[in-house]
Design an enzyme around this catalytic site. Structure first.
Site, PDB file in Angstrom:
ATOM      1  N   ASP A  10       0.870  -1.175   0.000  1.00  0.00           N
ATOM      2  CA  ASP A  10       0.000   0.000   0.000  1.00  0.00           C
ATOM      3  C   ASP A  10       0.906   1.224   0.000  1.00  0.00           C
ATOM      4  O   ASP A  10       2.131   1.108   0.120  1.00  0.00           O
ATOM      5  CB  ASP A  10      -0.907  -0.005   1.247  1.00  0.00           C
ATOM      6  CG  ASP A  10      -1.886   1.168   1.247  1.00  0.00           C
ATOM      7  OD1 ASP A  10      -2.317   1.598   0.158  1.00  0.00           O
ATOM      8  OD2 ASP A  10      -2.216   1.674   2.334  1.00  0.00           O
ATOM      9  N   SER A  11       0.294   2.387  -0.086  1.00  0.00           N
ATOM     10  CA  SER A  11       1.066   3.636  -0.115  1.00  0.00           C
ATOM     11  C   SER A  11       1.459   4.066   1.293  1.00  0.00           C
ATOM     12  O   SER A  11       1.434   5.253   1.587  1.00  0.00           O
ATOM     13  CB  SER A  11       0.200   4.730  -0.721  1.00  0.00           C
ATOM     14  OG  SER A  11      -0.888   4.983   0.148  1.00  0.00           O
ATOM     15  N   TYR A  42      -1.385   7.838  -3.151  1.00  0.00           N
ATOM     16  CA  TYR A  42      -1.736   7.249  -4.449  1.00  0.00           C
ATOM     17  C   TYR A  42      -3.011   7.895  -5.019  1.00  0.00           C
ATOM     18  O   TYR A  42      -3.229   7.874  -6.219  1.00  0.00           O
ATOM     19  CB  TYR A  42      -2.025   5.749  -4.295  1.00  0.00           C
ATOM     20  CG  TYR A  42      -0.823   4.833  -4.150  1.00  0.00           C
ATOM     21  CD1 TYR A  42       0.480   5.310  -4.138  1.00  0.00           C
ATOM     22  CD2 TYR A  42      -1.028   3.462  -4.026  1.00  0.00           C
ATOM     23  CE1 TYR A  42       1.554   4.437  -3.998  1.00  0.00           C
ATOM     24  CE2 TYR A  42       0.048   2.592  -3.889  1.00  0.00           C
ATOM     25  CZ  TYR A  42       1.337   3.075  -3.873  1.00  0.00           C
ATOM     26  OH  TYR A  42       2.394   2.208  -3.738  1.00  0.00           O
ATOM     27  N   CYS A  73      -4.745  -1.787  -1.180  1.00  0.00           N
ATOM     28  CA  CYS A  73      -5.032  -0.376  -1.420  1.00  0.00           C
ATOM     29  C   CYS A  73      -6.197  -0.321  -2.400  1.00  0.00           C
ATOM     30  O   CYS A  73      -6.135  -0.928  -3.471  1.00  0.00           O
ATOM     31  CB  CYS A  73      -3.793   0.283  -2.017  1.00  0.00           C
ATOM     32  SG  CYS A  73      -4.097   1.935  -2.656  1.00  0.00           S
ATOM     33  N   ASN A  74      -7.238   0.384  -2.014  1.00  0.00           N
ATOM     34  CA  ASN A  74      -8.409   0.476  -2.895  1.00  0.00           C
ATOM     35  C   ASN A  74      -8.073   1.203  -4.202  1.00  0.00           C
ATOM     36  O   ASN A  74      -8.533   0.819  -5.268  1.00  0.00           O
ATOM     37  CB  ASN A  74      -9.533   1.223  -2.182  1.00  0.00           C
ATOM     38  CG  ASN A  74     -10.129   0.421  -1.060  1.00  0.00           C
ATOM     39  OD1 ASN A  74     -11.063  -0.341  -1.245  1.00  0.00           O
ATOM     40  ND2 ASN A  74      -9.574   0.566   0.134  1.00  0.00           N
ATOM     41  N   THR A  75      -7.263   2.239  -4.090  1.00  0.00           N
ATOM     42  CA  THR A  75      -6.952   3.049  -5.274  1.00  0.00           C
ATOM     43  C   THR A  75      -6.137   2.245  -6.279  1.00  0.00           C
ATOM     44  O   THR A  75      -6.477   2.191  -7.472  1.00  0.00           O
ATOM     45  CB  THR A  75      -6.148   4.306  -4.862  1.00  0.00           C
ATOM     46  OG1 THR A  75      -6.742   4.892  -3.710  1.00  0.00           O
ATOM     47  CG2 THR A  75      -6.087   5.314  -5.984  1.00  0.00           C
ATOM     48  N   CYS A 180     -10.926   3.316   1.787  1.00  0.00           N
ATOM     49  CA  CYS A 180      -9.471   3.492   1.695  1.00  0.00           C
ATOM     50  C   CYS A 180      -8.899   2.794   2.913  1.00  0.00           C
ATOM     51  O   CYS A 180      -9.433   2.926   4.023  1.00  0.00           O
ATOM     52  CB  CYS A 180      -9.117   4.982   1.703  1.00  0.00           C
ATOM     53  SG  CYS A 180      -7.366   5.330   1.969  1.00  0.00           S
TER      54      CYS A 180
HETATM   55  N1  DGL Z   1      -4.664   3.399   1.241  1.00  0.00           N
HETATM   56  C1  DGL Z   1      -4.959   3.614  -0.128  1.00  0.00           C
HETATM   57  C2  DGL Z   1      -6.371   3.237  -0.508  1.00  0.00           C
HETATM   58  O1  DGL Z   1      -6.887   2.298   0.079  1.00  0.00           O
HETATM   59  C3  DGL Z   1      -4.435   4.877  -0.785  1.00  0.00           C
HETATM   60  C4  DGL Z   1      -4.315   6.106  -0.028  1.00  0.00           C
HETATM   61  C5  DGL Z   1      -3.487   7.123  -0.806  1.00  0.00           C
HETATM   62  O2  DGL Z   1      -2.287   6.898  -0.907  1.00  0.00           O
HETATM   63  O3  DGL Z   1      -4.055   8.078  -1.339  1.00  0.00           O
HETATM   64  O4  DGL Z   1      -6.961   3.798  -1.387  1.00  0.00           O
END
Ligand code: DGL
Length: 204
Positions: A10-11, A42, A73-75, A180
């Site tokens: 993940d980020s 991300y 990570c969802n994104t 997220c």
């Molecule tokens: N934790 C990530 C997600 O689930 C990304 C958050 C990010 O880096 O903007 O989307």
């Protein structure tokens, strides 16, 4: 050498919320967690930038003998999983998505707020999910910058951000989808603004 490690990325620290759940189910596996705080957030990256980032992480995890890669990570899941599956055909990629179907299954009648990054909310994958399970009482909130603030760990900033962006939903919203992986880390702070709500952030 164990060639069956599970790689997860993940980020930053958000994906740890996913890792914890996987370890409960599969306690005997070997894991490598890749926390890409260098490229956080991300949520504001375009598709090409994010594909390149995820590609580099995948290469790294494959070099470390991971045979399964969890995109925690969802994104990155929404934007990059097709690209990665196409490019690395012999690797199993596990992707995640906001738990919006659970609202359909368990709390369809109730007004729902989906909190996610801008990237997730604008993605084709999320919009297909929304179309399929729409309860027609859903508000979408792209939480620009929130993952970054959580990553910084500045509690006052987190509280101020949530106050500014969520107060208008207090009293209206009963379901909150934490779309997220960073957001479960501030679930209590979200509750402090919205009051008694039901959170949806993973499968039951
Ligand atoms: N934790 C990530 C997600 O689930 C990304 C958050 C990010 O880096 O903007 O989307």
């Amino acid at each position: 050498m164990n060639e069956n490690k599970i790689g997860i990325f993940d980020s930053g620290i958000g994906g740890v919320t996913v890792l914890k759940e996987i370890i409960k189910l599969l306690p005997n596996e070997d894991y490598i967690y890749y926390s890409d705080s260098k490229n956080n957030p991300y949520g504001d990256k375009n598709d090409d930038e994010l594909n390149l980032i995820c590609d580099n992480i995948t290469k790294h995890l494959l070099e470390k003998n991971c045979k399964i890669i969890v995109i925690a990570c969802n994104t990155a899941s929404a934007k990059c999983v097709n690209y990665l599956r196409e490019k690395y055909k012999s690797t199993l990629f596990i992707a995640i998505e906001p738990a919006y179907k659970m609202v359909y299954d368990y709390a369809y009648e109730k007004p729902t707020l989906v909190m996610a990054t801008k990237g997730t909310i604008e993605s084709e994958r999320f919009n297909l999910l929304l179309k399929k399970y729409d309860n027609h009482k859903t508000y979408l909130l792209p939480c620009i910058g929130l993952a970054n603030i959580i990553e910084e760990g500045n509690h006052e900033k987190i509280v101020n951000y949530l106050q500014e962006n969520l107060s208008k939903y207090k009293g209206t919203i009963q379901n909150v989808v934490l779309g997220c992986t960073h957001y479960p880390l501030v679930q209590d702070e979200i509750k402090n603004v919205l009051g008694e709500v039901t959170f949806f952030n993973r499968s039951k």
